[in-house]
Design an enzyme around this catalytic site. Structure first.
Site, PDB file in Angstrom:
ATOM      1  N   PHE A 167      -5.592  12.187  23.326  1.00  0.00           N
ATOM      2  CA  PHE A 167      -6.042  12.570  24.663  1.00  0.00           C
ATOM      3  C   PHE A 167      -7.131  11.613  25.134  1.00  0.00           C
ATOM      4  O   PHE A 167      -7.874  11.080  24.310  1.00  0.00           O
ATOM      5  CB  PHE A 167      -6.592  14.004  24.639  1.00  0.00           C
ATOM      6  CG  PHE A 167      -5.599  14.996  24.120  1.00  0.00           C
ATOM      7  CD1 PHE A 167      -4.702  15.613  24.985  1.00  0.00           C
ATOM      8  CD2 PHE A 167      -5.527  15.291  22.766  1.00  0.00           C
ATOM      9  CE1 PHE A 167      -3.770  16.517  24.502  1.00  0.00           C
ATOM     10  CE2 PHE A 167      -4.588  16.195  22.272  1.00  0.00           C
ATOM     11  CZ  PHE A 167      -3.704  16.810  23.148  1.00  0.00           C
ATOM     12  N   GLU A 168      -7.248  11.447  26.444  1.00  0.00           N
ATOM     13  CA  GLU A 168      -8.255  10.498  26.948  1.00  0.00           C
ATOM     14  C   GLU A 168      -9.673  10.907  26.562  1.00  0.00           C
ATOM     15  O   GLU A 168     -10.583  10.091  26.549  1.00  0.00           O
ATOM     16  CB  GLU A 168      -8.137  10.334  28.467  1.00  0.00           C
ATOM     17  CG  GLU A 168      -8.571  11.571  29.243  1.00  0.00           C
ATOM     18  CD  GLU A 168      -8.511  11.389  30.758  1.00  0.00           C
ATOM     19  OE1 GLU A 168      -7.723  10.560  31.237  1.00  0.00           O
ATOM     20  OE2 GLU A 168      -9.257  12.102  31.453  1.00  0.00           O
ATOM     21  N   SER A 169      -9.865  12.170  26.242  1.00  0.00           N
ATOM     22  CA  SER A 169     -11.183  12.654  25.822  1.00  0.00           C
ATOM     23  C   SER A 169     -11.626  12.030  24.504  1.00  0.00           C
ATOM     24  O   SER A 169     -12.781  12.163  24.121  1.00  0.00           O
ATOM     25  CB  SER A 169     -11.137  14.170  25.668  1.00  0.00           C
ATOM     26  OG  SER A 169     -10.134  14.530  24.734  1.00  0.00           O
TER      27      SER A 169
END
Lengths: 316, 257
Positions: free
Chosen positions: B52-54
């Protein structure tokens, strides 16, 4: 840095040395922020949100804030709703699970807030350039799109450069050095060694880029406690100028291993943000109407705060 | 095999899942992409790495997450880093596939998620790119998942937030974009691809029970079509069981029948 009153949340049993402590109150920390500053504030979706510090900025009537941000929707929307936001570099403001940031969107739609769009990697690369001490970084995003084609307030947003070795073309983004980074983290010691549990958004890039770093934390712990988990340290003390202790300081956002986001209150905020009038009422009740964090937490209520606490095994 | 009833959302999840190959690295977002990715991992792509981009990598959440920074993902993952690290993986050429949603997508697969109207003083200010531009610029392939509605499929988006094939063949290369761009568009009516010669959107298959006219009525540009038209494969009972009982048992993203 001189220390002033620190005893207010001194339940941690930590011995506080007057000579080395960087701990100051939220009010003192915010008082050092000059109107018109270029700020970068923490927060990723509904976590790591520096709400206690943003509340204090609004109470102190800060204005003309120039924000350098990635997706820090809470800080941006609060400041927009309080009329404190002049312009914003951003890649995405969105209340995940709810919708658009309504105060911010209204401000842009009415022409009160200037915007400059980036991709997440694009804006973070500007901060990273400053962190590395170089004047620009070559990257491979945003090319060919209106993010670059449409003119915005920063004339120096980007240029196209050619690699001196391979001739490949890159988008060069200029370094940006915010005046102050305000970061909410998990815990710190008195000297400012700061730890974050879980995913850390762009805290490192923001703090390393900024001229000054104010960290607010859930708890102050001893240096020995920090050293038990060195892999969680995101900022060593020399990167941090001031530390503010604000338990539940991210509320209604959440902090991994401390407490979950407060969906009930997020919903209330979001509903209030539908009109300037209802948002003003919200600010009157939860920001202007209380003296500090303690007044705010009292309003939220112990019972509600306790329901948000994380399960120590799961972290949420 | 007996006929099994399924919803359009279940079909979309299954069609999107089919785009992930085993051992690939995929960057995914919330909602249907998350459901599709976990379905792929539980079926034909067990060795796929999902992140995930997180900055959360290879998460195995006990409960379905509702955001890319959800604590349920942090609680059981192999790495919880930051956004810059996650997106650096794209520029480093490590990412095979990205999933994107869209407010508007045009015939070249360009996406608008920034403004409706003028940029400076827009009618509606939308959230902005986020990591979408990064993913579309750099992932080797991109799959767009979007509801099929006329207003979401204009001939030309009002603002290109996220690059598709820009204005046609060779445009991405001229702009210096490394990834191949969008290869599929999965909607509640059909699956589309892009024509090799023009890079314009082209119908690949209609979902069971959907007519070509229905798709055309909901598309704001001329969709390329080659006969005969295929039908999107229906979900298997195994896939439906996983979706309904294990991946999204509460029907958060896939409404139950």
């Amino acid at each position: 840095m001189a220390t002033i009153e620190i005893g207010r949340c001194g339940s941690t049993g930590v011995k506080r040395s007057k000579t080395t402590s960087k701990i100051i109150s939220a009010a003192e920390a915010v008082a050092t922020i000059v109107d018109g500053s270029n700020l970068t504030l923490g927060g990723f979706a509904h976590s790591l949100t520096p709400i206690a510090m943003v509340h204090e900025m609004i109470r102190q009537g800060k204005k003309d804030i120039d924000l350098t941000s990635m997706g820090e929707c809470w800080a941006a929307d609060f400041l927009a709703g309080a009329g404190a936001l002049r312009r914003a570099r951003l890649s995405n403001y969105m209340f995940e699970g709810y919708g658009r940031c309504l105060n911010f969107s209204r401000g842009v739609q009415e022409g009160r807030i200037q915007v400059e769009d980036y991709s997440h990697f694009g804006i973070t690369s500007r901060l990273q350039a400053a962190a590395l001490g170089v004047s620009y970084l070559p990257i491979k995003v945003m090319a060919g799109t209106d993010i670059l084609n449409v003119k915005t307030f920063d004339e120096d947003k980007y240029k196209t450069v050619q690699c001196p070795f391979t001739d490949e073309e890159y988008v060069a983004v200029r370094s940006i050095q915010p005046d102050v980074a305000i970061i909410h983290a998990s815990r710190a010691d008195l000297s400012g060694n700061t730890q974050v549990f879980g995913a850390s958004s762009i805290i490192e890039e923001q703090a390393r880029a900024a001229k000054r770093v104010i960290v607010s934390v859930e708890e102050i712990v001893s240096s020995a406690e920090i050293m038990k988990k060195p892999e969680s340290t995101i900022l060593p003390s020399f990167m941090v100028d001031a530390v503010v202790e604000v338990p539940f300081g991210a509320h209604p956002g959440g902090m991994f291993r401390y407490y979950n986001q407060d969906d009930k209150h997020i919903g209330r905020y979001w509903e209030a943000s539908r009109t300037p009038e209802t948002f003003q009422e919200y600010l009157n009740e939860f920001v202007y109407g209380v003296q500090d964090l303690w007044g705010y937490l009292k309003k939220i209520g112990i019972r509600q705060l306790m329901t948000l606490r994380a399960d120590p095994k799961l972290g949420y | 095999m007996a006929t099994v009833e399924f919803t359009r959302e279940e079909l979309m999840a299954v069609a999107a899942a089919a785009e992930i190959r085993d051992s690939e690295v995929a960057i995914i977002g919330t909602g249907l992409p998350m459901i599709a990715s976990y379905l792929a991992k539980r079926t034909h792509a067990p060795s796929a790495s999902l992140f995930f981009e997180s900055g959360i990598i290879d998460a195995f959440p006990r409960d379905l997450a509702t955001g890319v920074g959800d604590f349920r993902l942090m609680s059981n993952c192999v790495k919880a880093s930051g956004l810059y690290y996650a997106l650096s993986l794209l520029q480093g050429g490590r990412v095979d596939l990205g999933f994107l949603g869209a407010a508007e997508v045009d015939q070249y697969g360009n996406i608008n998620s920034t403004v409706i109207g003028n940029y400076i003083k827009p009618q509606v200010r939308l959230p902005g790119s986020g990591g979408a531009n990064d993913i579309a610029s750099l992932a080797k392939r991109v799959v767009i998942i979007v509801p099929h509605q006329l207003r979401k499929f204009p001939e030309r988006v009002q603002y290109i937030t996220t690059p598709g094939h820009l204005d046609g063949v060779g445009a991405r290369e001229r702009a210096g974009l490394r990834g191949a761009g969008p290869v599929r568009v999965v909607t509640n009516l059909a699956v589309m691809g892009f024509d090799d010669e023009t890079k314009r959107m082209k119908l690949r298959s209609l979902h069971p029970g959907v007519s070509l006219d229905q798709v055309r009525e909901n598309t704001g540009f001329e969709l390329l079509v080659t006969e005969p038209i295929e039908e999107t494969p229906a979900p298997t009972p195994e896939q439906l069981k996983l979706l309904r009982e294990e991946i999204d048992p509460d029907g958060i993203y896939i409404s139950k029948k």
